[in-house]
Design an enzyme around this catalytic site. Sequence first.
Site, mmCIF file in Angstrom:
data_model
loop_
_atom_site.group_PDB
_atom_site.id
_atom_site.type_symbol
_atom_site.label_atom_id
_atom_site.label_comp_id
_atom_site.label_asym_id
_atom_site.label_seq_id
_atom_site.Cartn_x
_atom_site.Cartn_y
_atom_site.Cartn_z
ATOM 1 N N ASP A 1 0.848 -1.245 -0.018
ATOM 2 C CA ASP A 1 0.054 -0.012 0.015
ATOM 3 C C ASP A 1 1.012 1.148 -0.014
ATOM 4 O O ASP A 1 1.808 1.266 0.811
ATOM 5 C CB ASP A 1 -0.916 0.113 1.353
ATOM 6 C CG ASP A 1 -1.916 1.213 1.144
ATOM 7 O OD1 ASP A 1 -2.989 0.806 0.676
ATOM 8 O OD2 ASP A 1 -1.480 2.372 1.805
ATOM 9 N N HIS B 1 -4.633 14.666 -9.427
ATOM 10 C CA HIS B 1 -4.873 13.237 -9.659
ATOM 11 C C HIS B 1 -4.112 12.820 -10.681
ATOM 12 O O HIS B 1 -3.580 11.603 -10.937
ATOM 13 C CB HIS B 1 -6.374 12.876 -9.873
ATOM 14 C CG HIS B 1 -7.209 13.055 -8.834
ATOM 15 N ND1 HIS B 1 -7.242 11.902 -8.041
ATOM 16 C CD2 HIS B 1 -8.082 13.801 -8.376
ATOM 17 C CE1 HIS B 1 -8.190 12.238 -7.122
ATOM 18 N NE2 HIS B 1 -8.696 13.423 -7.279
ATOM 19 N N GLU C 1 -4.631 2.322 -4.431
ATOM 20 C CA GLU C 1 -3.157 2.559 -4.481
ATOM 21 C C GLU C 1 -2.412 1.183 -3.787
ATOM 22 O O GLU C 1 -1.367 1.051 -3.328
ATOM 23 C CB GLU C 1 -2.665 3.580 -3.531
ATOM 24 C CG GLU C 1 -3.263 3.691 -2.136
ATOM 25 C CD GLU C 1 -4.438 3.720 -1.638
ATOM 26 O OE1 GLU C 1 -4.831 4.234 -0.497
ATOM 27 O OE2 GLU C 1 -5.188 4.230 -2.524
#
Length: 311
Positions: free
Chosen positions: A177, A190, A220
């Site tokens: 992560d 973004h 993610e």
Amino acid sequence: MRILVADDDRFSRMVLTRTLRSWGYVVEEAEDGVAAAAALSRHDGPQLGIVDWMMPGLDGPEVCRRVRETNAEPYRYLMLLTSKNRREDLVQGLNSGADEYLSKPFDPLELQARLRIGRRLLELQTQLIDARDALHRQATRDGLTGLLNRTAIIDALEEELARNARRQTGLGVLVVDLDHFKSINDTHGHLAGDGVLRESARRMADVVRSYDRIGRYGGEEFLVVLPDCSRESMLEVGERVRAAVGGAPVFTEGVDVPVTASIGAAWLEGSGASDALVRRADDALYVAKRTGRDRVVTAGDTSTSTLRAAG
């Protein structure tokens, strides 16, 4: 295009080879049926074969049968060259897997016409294979990172679990992560976040083993499947992934974005369920996040414990 000319008669082979080369074809030669079948069965073998019916070792129809039995791609276009002209011979040749039947001695104009047919069919087949592969990639790959998508990486995990149950060689999973990813999107936008995801995926793919599987698990988060590994080698790969992601800022949208990754790891020696194994790795990831991030944490057999942390 490369063409195989297979004929045990040296003079006939020479005449046909010279003719084909004068038309711009690359020609490979075989003196008997065994060599012809071997050449046409190679993955990088000639795309088209002109095979004499009567040859030592294997005759022309048997060469065709051997090639068709492999059912390999790309398809080989096969032409039988023979002086036989009875209807039953024609039927036998085509039933053996030949695409064309060319009388001997060959007529150059007829040969050119039949070669054009063969080339068109092979070109069409190439287009169909390319379209199929593109659809397969679209169905199994994540559009942003190019890694396996969630469905495909779970399928890969299921395959490796089944193999591990038989071989008992050890299977590891990593749940990776990216830390503070929401703040990257909020601070830099973004598009920058997409750039971070793409570069992080590339860095991870560069340091895992050639037979490991890696996919985007969601947002993610990434899932890495590590077949044939010990607990120690699983953690070594995890450390390489962590170091690769955080080794340098990601330059995207004109800015350097610092990135780190937290990793949860779980290892299995025998059989088990995919959801249980991923859940153990996810629990370990939670500990990695809670204890400072930018670290690898492994799930123990009965509880979750930190075995390795960065710095």
